[in-house]
Scaffold this motif. Structure first.
Motif, PDB file in Angstrom:
ATOM      1  N   LYS A 136       0.947  -0.931   0.109  1.00 53.11           N
ATOM      2  CA  LYS A 136       0.014   0.036  -0.155  1.00 53.11           C
ATOM      3  C   LYS A 136       0.702   1.283   0.376  1.00 53.11           C
ATOM      4  N   MET A 137       2.219   1.650   1.003  1.00 51.96           N
ATOM      5  CA  MET A 137       2.809   2.489   0.665  1.00 51.96           C
ATOM      6  C   MET A 137       3.576   2.565  -0.627  1.00 51.96           C
ATOM      7  N   LEU A 138       3.577   1.449  -0.963  1.00 55.56           N
ATOM      8  CA  LEU A 138       4.582   1.762  -2.497  1.00 55.56           C
ATOM      9  C   LEU A 138       3.667   2.029  -3.687  1.00 55.56           C
ATOM     10  N   CYS A 139       2.128   2.044  -3.298  1.00 56.05           N
ATOM     11  CA  CYS A 139       0.805   2.107  -4.200  1.00 56.05           C
ATOM     12  C   CYS A 139       1.065   4.308  -3.382  1.00 56.05           C
ATOM     13  N   VAL A 140       1.710   4.401  -3.335  1.00 52.68           N
ATOM     14  CA  VAL A 140       1.493   5.979  -2.884  1.00 52.68           C
ATOM     15  C   VAL A 140       2.943   6.682  -3.362  1.00 52.68           C
ATOM     16  N   ILE A 141       4.173   5.929  -3.564  1.00 55.19           N
ATOM     17  CA  ILE A 141       4.728   5.919  -3.533  1.00 55.19           C
ATOM     18  C   ILE A 141       4.770   6.290  -5.525  1.00 55.19           C
ATOM     19  N   LEU A 142       4.305   4.948  -6.107  1.00 55.60           N
ATOM     20  CA  LEU A 142       3.723   5.159  -7.002  1.00 55.60           C
ATOM     21  C   LEU A 142       3.322   5.655  -8.255  1.00 55.60           C
ATOM     22  N   GLY A 143       1.823   6.536  -7.221  1.00 56.05           N
ATOM     23  CA  GLY A 143       1.242   7.546  -7.839  1.00 56.05           C
ATOM     24  C   GLY A 143      -0.273   6.910  -8.082  1.00 56.05           C
ATOM     25  N   LEU A 144      -0.369   5.296  -7.474  1.00 60.78           N
ATOM     26  CA  LEU A 144      -1.562   4.756  -7.987  1.00 60.78           C
ATOM     27  C   LEU A 144      -1.992   4.848  -6.731  1.00 60.78           C
ATOM     28  N   ALA A 145      -1.780   5.649  -5.852  1.00 65.44           N
ATOM     29  CA  ALA A 145      -2.957   6.746  -4.219  1.00 65.44           C
ATOM     30  C   ALA A 145      -2.203   7.398  -4.338  1.00 65.44           C
ATOM     31  N   GLU A 146      -3.129   8.246  -3.952  1.00 69.23           N
ATOM     32  CA  GLU A 146      -2.849   9.692  -2.925  1.00 69.23           C
ATOM     33  C   GLU A 146      -2.558   9.302  -1.693  1.00 69.23           C
ATOM     34  N   ALA A 147      -2.560   8.686  -0.732  1.00 69.42           N
ATOM     35  CA  ALA A 147      -2.909   7.812   0.364  1.00 69.42           C
ATOM     36  C   ALA A 147      -3.041   7.149   0.607  1.00 69.42           C
ATOM     37  N   TYR A 148      -2.116   5.962   2.011  1.00 72.59           N
ATOM     38  CA  TYR A 148      -2.927   5.348   2.413  1.00 72.59           C
ATOM     39  C   TYR A 148      -3.316   5.158   4.155  1.00 72.59           C
ATOM     40  N   VAL A 149      -3.907   5.250   4.796  1.00 68.00           N
ATOM     41  CA  VAL A 149      -4.766   5.736   5.820  1.00 68.00           C
ATOM     42  C   VAL A 149      -4.860   4.206   6.597  1.00 68.00           C
ATOM     43  N   LEU A 150      -3.636   4.047   7.259  1.00 68.05           N
ATOM     44  CA  LEU A 150      -4.371   3.395   8.779  1.00 68.05           C
ATOM     45  C   LEU A 150      -4.801   3.591  10.338  1.00 68.05           C
ATOM     46  N   SER A 151      -5.898   3.111  10.485  1.00 67.44           N
ATOM     47  CA  SER A 151      -5.948   3.519  12.436  1.00 67.44           C
ATOM     48  C   SER A 151      -5.762   2.647  12.889  1.00 67.44           C
ATOM     49  N   GLU A 152      -4.746   1.821  12.632  1.00 70.15           N
ATOM     50  CA  GLU A 152      -4.782   0.497  13.667  1.00 70.15           C
ATOM     51  C   GLU A 152      -3.395   0.543  13.788  1.00 70.15           C
ATOM     52  N   GLY A 153      -2.411   0.041  15.291  1.00 65.41           N
ATOM     53  CA  GLY A 153      -1.090  -0.315  15.147  1.00 65.41           C
ATOM     54  C   GLY A 153      -0.400  -1.099  14.722  1.00 65.41           C
ATOM     55  N   SER A 154      -1.055  -1.776  13.502  1.00 70.93           N
ATOM     56  CA  SER A 154      -0.928  -3.509  13.319  1.00 70.93           C
ATOM     57  C   SER A 154       0.091  -3.415  11.773  1.00 70.93           C
ATOM     58  N   THR A 155       1.524  -2.351  11.899  1.00 65.75           N
ATOM     59  CA  THR A 155       2.223  -2.384  10.999  1.00 65.75           C
ATOM     60  C   THR A 155       3.759  -1.891  11.625  1.00 65.75           C
ATOM     61  N   PHE A 156       5.165  -2.108  11.458  1.00 70.28           N
ATOM     62  CA  PHE A 156       5.896  -2.463  12.625  1.00 70.28           C
ATOM     63  C   PHE A 156       7.096  -2.011  11.816  1.00 70.28           C
ATOM     64  N   LYS A 157       8.097  -0.940  12.535  1.00 70.77           N
ATOM     65  CA  LYS A 157       9.061  -0.365  12.484  1.00 70.77           C
ATOM     66  C   LYS A 157       9.542  -0.868  10.879  1.00 70.77           C
ATOM     67  N   TRP A 158       9.765  -1.773  10.107  1.00 70.68           N
ATOM     68  CA  TRP A 158      10.498  -2.808   9.500  1.00 70.68           C
ATOM     69  C   TRP A 158       9.333  -2.379   8.301  1.00 70.68           C
ATOM     70  N   ASP A 159       7.998  -2.184   8.465  1.00 68.85           N
ATOM     71  CA  ASP A 159       7.179  -2.271   7.451  1.00 68.85           C
ATOM     72  C   ASP A 159       7.576  -1.666   6.712  1.00 68.85           C
TER      73      ASP A 159
END
Ligand code: 2IP
Ligand code: CA
Ligand code: CA
Length: 376
Positions: A275-298
């Motif tokens: 999902k972060m890559l989608c923002v990097i490539l311009g396929l989405a303007e934002a990735y919004v995540l309201s939970e703490g389910s990702t980590f520093k390595w993500d």
């Protein structure tokens, strides 16, 4: 420092080949699945799997990069621990040995005496990856490696990697699921400030060759350090009809709040890194995540690339708080050097407050203004 960038790209290429190899050998792949237990468990999934491929890849990156840059010793972290329990119930420590032969012998034990599998993997682990990349060769950088530390997610979107769907039809350019969301993420951050500095994202399952059915990968990188910004990619434009990408498990409240902004351009995809890559490539303007389910390595590697391109990644909870308090200057971006106080295991390195990945600051402001007044 350009040497470190090359080393991380090379390590990501080797990792991608190992990830492909493990998928291409279905029998081998079945051998590699082990259930996660204890405090390392990602609380999000009832059953979360790690694979030997994950553990192996992280060790290979640690080994190869650590050998070239002794300054990084003790400063290379990642999602996996190098302990692996085989089907006989023995706990083994996975590591890259001095010779291919020794690595093959170790893998032979780990893989319940499956010699062909052990040899295939050992050969992939000890191969020399030669990069042919004129753009990368031309990069000149001077960032002392002793100021940096590394976060590795050897395979992000493990669930999709295990499921292995090859052809998923994209919606608005974004694949809702499938192998394409399985990525290798290697990020470097500044040890003292915690800011992301350098990121490599490798897509091992970018394209399947229609004739040979072999996977072809692609990699992207970005550097952002003290005013220097460089990337293998260009900055995508802000589209007149923006879209947002969300986890399929995103809360109904967030989905409801964002719908007026995006209409039917609310996209869903597996894999935090994807999902972060989608923002990097311009396929989405934002990735919004309201939970703490990702980590520093993500987030470390994608965050560094976003910054290299003029974007960023904020802590959603902290940014909303700042926004509601009237703050309009710099908003709180994620940092990578501080564990969460009182947490244990993987939770120490969770992005607890959720996040927003964005490319255009104007768009981040629209998202925050929308969420700040919504009933969440
Ligand atoms: C996971 C993976 C999941 C993601 C989760 C990450 O990492 O990226 O797909 O959930 O947040 O921690 P979702 O797909 O709902 O965004 P891993 O696969 O490495 O455990
Ligand atoms: Ca992950
Ligand atoms: Ca992972």
């Amino acid at each position: 420092m350009a040497a470190l960038l090359k080393s991380l790209v090379g390590a990501s290429e080797k990792s991608a080949r190992i990830a492909q190899l493990c998928r291409q050998e279905e029998a081998l792949f079945q051998l590699l699945i082990e259930e996660k237990t204890g405090t390392d468990k990602n609380k999000k999934f009832v059953q979360d799997f790690k694979t030997l491929a994950d553990v192996l890849i992280q060790e290979v990156i640690k080994h190869d990069v650590g050998k070239e840059f002794p300054e990084l010793h003790g400063h290379i972290g990642g999602e996996e621990s190098n302990r692996f329990e085989n089907s006989l119930g023995e706990t083994l420590v996975v590591q890259v040995c001095a010779t291919q032969q020794d690595t093959a012998s170790l893998l032979f034990t780990i893989l319940d005496r499956n010699q062909p599998a052990a040899e295939l993997l050992a050969a992939a682990i000890h191969q020399d990856v030669v990069l042919q990349d004129a753009v990368l060769d031309a990069v000149a950088l001077a960032i002392p490696p002793e100021r940096l530390a590394i976060w590795i997610d050897p395979i992000d979107s493990t669930n999709q990697y295990i499921r292995g769907q090859a052809s998923v039809v994209p919606i608005g350019g974004i694949c809702p699921s499938g192998l394409c969301s399985a990525l290798v993420l290697i990020g470097a951050y500044d040890r003292s400030s915690g800011d992301p500095v350098l990121g490599v994202i490798n897509e091992p399952f970018f394209r399947e060759d229609p004739l040979t059915h072999r996977w072809q990968g692609v990699y992207h990188w970005g550097v952002s350090y003290q005013g220097t910004s460089l990337s293998s990619l260009g900055r995508p434009p802000l589209r007149p009809e923006p879209s947002v990408v969300l986890s399929s498990s995103e809360t109904p409240a967030i989905q409801r709040a964002l719908r007026p902004l995006y209409g039917e351009r609310l996209r869903f995809a597996s894999g935090a890194g994807y999902k972060m890559l989608c923002v990097i490539l311009g396929l989405a303007e934002a990735y919004v995540l309201s939970e703490g389910s990702t980590f520093k390595w993500d987030s470390c590697a994608p965050h560094a690339i976003l910054r290299a391109l003029g974007g960023g990644m904020v802590d959603l909870e902290a940014a909303l708080q700042a926004w509601r308090a009237g703050q309009r200057g710099a908003l709180p971006e994620l940092t990578y050097n501080q564990p969460v106080g009182g947490a244990v295991g993987a939770e120490c390195w969770a992005n607890r407050g959720g996040l927003v990945a964005f490319m255009h600051r104007d768009h981040l402001e629209v998202v925050l203004a929308t969420l700040a007044t919504a009933a969440l």
